[in-house]
Design a protein around this motif. Sequence first.
Motif, PDB file in Angstrom:
ATOM      1  N   TRP A  81       0.836  -1.200   0.000  1.00  0.00           N
ATOM      2  CA  TRP A  81       0.000   0.000   0.000  1.00  0.00           C
ATOM      3  C   TRP A  81       0.871   1.251   0.000  1.00  0.00           C
ATOM      4  N   GLU A  82       2.001   1.171   0.671  1.00  0.00           N
ATOM      5  CA  GLU A  82       2.887   2.337   0.763  1.00  0.00           C
ATOM      6  C   GLU A  82       3.379   2.765  -0.621  1.00  0.00           C
ATOM      7  N   LEU A  83       3.839   1.816  -1.433  1.00  0.00           N
ATOM      8  CA  LEU A  83       4.317   2.154  -2.770  1.00  0.00           C
ATOM      9  C   LEU A  83       3.164   2.626  -3.646  1.00  0.00           C
ATOM     10  N   TRP A  84       2.030   1.973  -3.530  1.00  0.00           N
ATOM     11  CA  TRP A  84       0.841   2.360  -4.295  1.00  0.00           C
ATOM     12  C   TRP A  84       0.497   3.826  -4.025  1.00  0.00           C
ATOM     13  N   LEU A  85       0.511   4.218  -2.754  1.00  0.00           N
ATOM     14  CA  LEU A  85       0.206   5.598  -2.377  1.00  0.00           C
ATOM     15  C   LEU A  85       1.311   6.554  -2.819  1.00  0.00           C
ATOM     16  N   GLU A  86       2.553   6.128  -2.682  1.00  0.00           N
ATOM     17  CA  GLU A  86       3.680   6.969  -3.099  1.00  0.00           C
ATOM     18  C   GLU A  86       3.606   7.294  -4.591  1.00  0.00           C
ATOM     19  N   ASN A  87       3.218   6.311  -5.398  1.00  0.00           N
ATOM     20  CA  ASN A  87       3.139   6.544  -6.836  1.00  0.00           C
ATOM     21  C   ASN A  87       2.053   7.557  -7.184  1.00  0.00           C
ATOM     22  N   ILE A  88       0.940   7.498  -6.473  1.00  0.00           N
ATOM     23  CA  ILE A  88      -0.120   8.485  -6.716  1.00  0.00           C
ATOM     24  C   ILE A  88       0.381   9.883  -6.378  1.00  0.00           C
ATOM     25  N   ARG A  89       1.057  10.010  -5.243  1.00  0.00           N
ATOM     26  CA  ARG A  89       1.597  11.322  -4.855  1.00  0.00           C
ATOM     27  C   ARG A  89       2.607  11.824  -5.885  1.00  0.00           C
ATOM     28  N   ALA A  90       3.472  10.932  -6.338  1.00  0.00           N
ATOM     29  CA  ALA A  90       4.552  11.332  -7.237  1.00  0.00           C
ATOM     30  C   ALA A  90       4.026  11.754  -8.607  1.00  0.00           C
ATOM     31  N   VAL A  91       3.015  11.069  -9.104  1.00  0.00           N
ATOM     32  CA  VAL A  91       2.480  11.358 -10.431  1.00  0.00           C
ATOM     33  C   VAL A  91       1.406  12.441 -10.366  1.00  0.00           C
ATOM     34  N   GLY A  92       0.690  12.491  -9.241  1.00  0.00           N
ATOM     35  CA  GLY A  92      -0.363  13.479  -9.067  1.00  0.00           C
ATOM     36  C   GLY A  92      -1.739  12.849  -9.140  1.00  0.00           C
ATOM     37  N   PRO A  93      -2.615  13.132  -8.174  1.00  0.00           N
ATOM     38  CA  PRO A  93      -3.964  12.556  -8.179  1.00  0.00           C
ATOM     39  C   PRO A  93      -4.735  12.842  -9.465  1.00  0.00           C
ATOM     40  N   GLU A  94      -4.509  14.013 -10.051  1.00  0.00           N
ATOM     41  CA  GLU A  94      -5.243  14.363 -11.263  1.00  0.00           C
ATOM     42  C   GLU A  94      -4.910  13.439 -12.427  1.00  0.00           C
ATOM     43  N   ALA A 143      -7.124   8.485   4.753  1.00  0.00           N
ATOM     44  CA  ALA A 143      -6.259   8.190   5.900  1.00  0.00           C
ATOM     45  C   ALA A 143      -4.804   8.540   5.610  1.00  0.00           C
ATOM     46  N   ALA A 144      -4.428   8.513   4.321  1.00  0.00           N
ATOM     47  CA  ALA A 144      -3.052   8.825   3.937  1.00  0.00           C
ATOM     48  C   ALA A 144      -2.837  10.319   3.681  1.00  0.00           C
ATOM     49  N   GLY A 145      -3.880  11.117   3.874  1.00  0.00           N
ATOM     50  CA  GLY A 145      -3.719  12.561   3.765  1.00  0.00           C
ATOM     51  C   GLY A 145      -4.208  13.202   2.481  1.00  0.00           C
ATOM     52  N   PHE A 146      -4.789  12.436   1.584  1.00  0.00           N
ATOM     53  CA  PHE A 146      -5.340  13.026   0.375  1.00  0.00           C
ATOM     54  C   PHE A 146      -6.634  13.772   0.709  1.00  0.00           C
ATOM     55  N   THR A 147      -6.922  14.819  -0.050  1.00  0.00           N
ATOM     56  CA  THR A 147      -8.108  15.623   0.220  1.00  0.00           C
ATOM     57  C   THR A 147      -9.343  14.980  -0.400  1.00  0.00           C
TER      58      THR A 147
END
Length: 316
Positions: A245-258, A287-291
Amino acid sequence: MADPSVTHPTPSARARALVAGAYDIHVHIAPDLMKRRVDDLTLASRFAEVGLDGFVLKSHYVPTAERAEVVRNAVPGLRAVGAITLNGSVGGMNPIAVEIAGRGGAQFVWLPTVDSANERACAQSSPEGATPPMWVQLQNELRAAGMTADPVEVVGSDGTVLDTTRQVLRAIAAHDMTLATGHLHSDEIAAVVDAAAEEGVRRIVVTHPEFTSQRVGVERQRELAAKGALLERCFTTPYTGKVSWELWLENIRAVGPEHSVLSSDLGQPFNPPVEDGLPLLADRLLAAGFTEEEVQVMAVDNTRWLAGVTTDRRRR
């Protein structure tokens, strides 16, 4: 049918409200060649009850546009979306099959998955304890019966996109369908995304880039996003242990939710209810801080765009 001995997390009311109006663009449900948790008519009613607007019927082996129309007629107000996956059972990279699917109302075209050259050649192994895909058993049975399809090639040995692939892309563009990259290698994905843009394809999604046989690096993900492709973040990939889950979330942050789009990839009897997939992802992201707005972009705006409901990615 679901395994009653297995318990799963339950999504929050807040998460359900956030994903209202979304489409799950990747589900595996009955009727299918493999045992599934739920059938499409039942799922349509469940989606309607929890405020989800529709789902894309994915099969690795058969086109689903006609079945989707049956579901739409049986459950008014809920939109089931048809698709085709270009594996050996439909002739591989078959422009005629794509053209017929488009004329029949299909919206999604997956490039080869179980029969892709990359999937066949993949030497990657899932982390210890990861749940294998259900199609592996069927592929093994076909192989044992001497009915293994040749690997479906999408690009040539020199990395050039094949003429048949370009024909497929032109058919996708003509019907304004959605291109999903299937189980291609990262390099193949990059070549196809470029070719798709050249041929006028507007809606492009990179299928579960964290999946075992893809493992698309974050820099390549950024490059693909910059070219207009959305990166699909499937629930099952981390839930079944294929990636953390950590890498999955990191990739979203790195690439951007949009540039990301949520899907469940659910329907397996041992996994959570399909209608819980998107809200469970919403809970994880919150829970990971996304809006809330970021979650809605990934779960609602981008899924509706790929499902062909909206003409603009940010309009509901």
